[in-house]
Design a protein around this motif. Structure first.
Motif, PDB file in Angstrom:
ATOM      1  N   GLY A  57      50.116  29.342   6.830  1.00 33.79           N
ATOM      2  CA  GLY A  57      51.105  29.778   5.846  1.00 33.79           C
ATOM      3  C   GLY A  57      51.583  28.634   4.979  1.00 33.79           C
ATOM      4  N   ASP A  58      51.803  27.466   5.591  1.00 32.90           N
ATOM      5  CA  ASP A  58      52.224  26.290   4.828  1.00 32.90           C
ATOM      6  C   ASP A  58      51.151  25.889   3.816  1.00 32.90           C
ATOM      7  N   ARG A  59      49.891  25.892   4.278  1.00 32.34           N
ATOM      8  CA  ARG A  59      48.796  25.512   3.372  1.00 32.34           C
ATOM      9  C   ARG A  59      48.702  26.471   2.191  1.00 32.34           C
ATOM     10  N   ARG A 106      61.534  28.662   3.429  1.00 32.83           N
ATOM     11  CA  ARG A 106      60.746  27.489   3.817  1.00 32.83           C
ATOM     12  C   ARG A 106      61.425  26.212   3.324  1.00 32.83           C
ATOM     13  N   SER A 107      61.196  25.141   4.063  1.00 28.40           N
ATOM     14  CA  SER A 107      61.582  23.821   3.576  1.00 28.40           C
ATOM     15  C   SER A 107      60.470  23.318   2.662  1.00 28.40           C
ATOM     16  N   PHE A 108      60.841  22.713   1.545  1.00 26.72           N
ATOM     17  CA  PHE A 108      59.814  22.221   0.630  1.00 26.72           C
ATOM     18  C   PHE A 108      60.356  21.056  -0.176  1.00 26.72           C
ATOM     19  N   THR A 127      52.443  20.890   5.036  1.00 21.61           N
ATOM     20  CA  THR A 127      51.242  20.621   4.243  1.00 21.61           C
ATOM     21  C   THR A 127      51.633  20.133   2.859  1.00 21.61           C
ATOM     22  N   THR A 128      50.921  19.155   2.356  1.00 19.72           N
ATOM     23  CA  THR A 128      51.158  18.624   1.009  1.00 19.72           C
ATOM     24  C   THR A 128      49.916  18.825   0.149  1.00 19.72           C
ATOM     25  N   VAL A 238      55.209  21.785   1.759  1.00 23.63           N
ATOM     26  CA  VAL A 238      55.840  22.980   2.317  1.00 23.63           C
ATOM     27  C   VAL A 238      55.778  22.888   3.838  1.00 23.63           C
ATOM     28  N   ASP A 239      56.930  23.102   4.472  1.00 22.47           N
ATOM     29  CA  ASP A 239      57.033  23.075   5.931  1.00 22.47           C
ATOM     30  C   ASP A 239      57.768  24.328   6.365  1.00 22.47           C
TER      31      ASP A 239
END
Length: 240
Positions: A57-59, A106-108, A127-128, A238-239
């Motif tokens: 999901g983060d990716r 989400r944290s971003f 993921t960045t 995004v984390d």
């Protein structure tokens, strides 16, 4: 009449009963150990699966936002992969979430060359995704040409628009204006006042003023907004 003798304290235990009891205890311990290992293995597998779903999901979120934020239709770009410096300066987490709902909950963090320009929460992993961009800044400039010979002036910088202020004397009539080879203004009775014309930002523009006489300094003023661009790396983390 039986001649056998009874032992005090009851009958003698059957042969091998102690060994059988030991084997049963060992089997029970083995089964318990196997069950424990199985439970731990299932728990670990479930944890890894949950982590994989979260990472996936983060990716997806990081990739989607990174691609859209540099697209031509992005609220912070002047064109594809060219971000506006002023729009970046006013960017915040609420604005990003309004444009990209996938960031909700989400944290971003969005960075330009490692400097955070908008963030929500405290992403510690996740993921960045990074994209190479040009950061564009425009600054208004004005040119008041002194004509000698043909009524022509070439702007020193590329720009997407030019504002022309034509204020020729009564005995001089400006009937047309060409930008390179394209006629952008025309009035047989004479042009007078302010006009804004669009020009190609991909090439330097030369203006030619069609007039019945040579123009003097102050008869025409041109205002435009050339751009300065610098290469940068935009990052979206995004984390979940």
């Amino acid at each position: 009449m039986s001649r056998g003798r009874r032992r005090a304290g009851g009958e003698r235990p059957p042969p091998h009963s102690g060994r059988a009891q030991a084997n049963l205890a060992a089997l029970a311990a083995a089964l318990f150990a196997l069950a424990t290992v199985t439970v731990l293995g299932v728990a670990a597998a479930n944890g890894a699966l949950v982590g994989e779903f979260r990472d996936s999901g983060d990716r997806h979120a990081a990739t989607a936002v990174a691609d859209r934020i540099v697209a031509d239709a992005s609220p912070v770009t002047n064109r594809s992969n060219v971000v506006d410096r002023g729009a970046l300066a006013s960017l915040d987490a609420a604005t990003l979430r309004s444009y990209y709902p996938i960031l909700d909950g989400r944290s971003f963090r969005v960075t330009v060359d490692g400097r955070a320009v908008a963030a929500a929460g405290t992403p510690r992993g996740g993921t960045t995704r990074r994209r190479v961009v040009l950061v564009e800044r425009r600054r208004n400039e004005t040119v008041t040409p002194s004509f000698s010979g043909p009524n022509r002036v070439t702007l020193p910088r590329r720009t997407p628009w030019v504002e022309l202020d034509i204020d020729a004397p009564d005995n001089v009539s400006v009937s047309g204006v060409r930008a390179n080879e394209r006629t952008v203004l025309r009035d047989p009775d004479g042009l007078d006042g302010q006009y804004t014309v669009s020009v190609s930002r991909m090439e330097t523009v030369q203006f030619t003023f069609v007039a019945n006489s040579t123009l003097d300094r102050g008869d025409v003023t041109l205002a435009f907004a050339p751009s300065n661009t610098t290469k940068a790396r935009l990052g979206v983390t995004v984390d979940g």
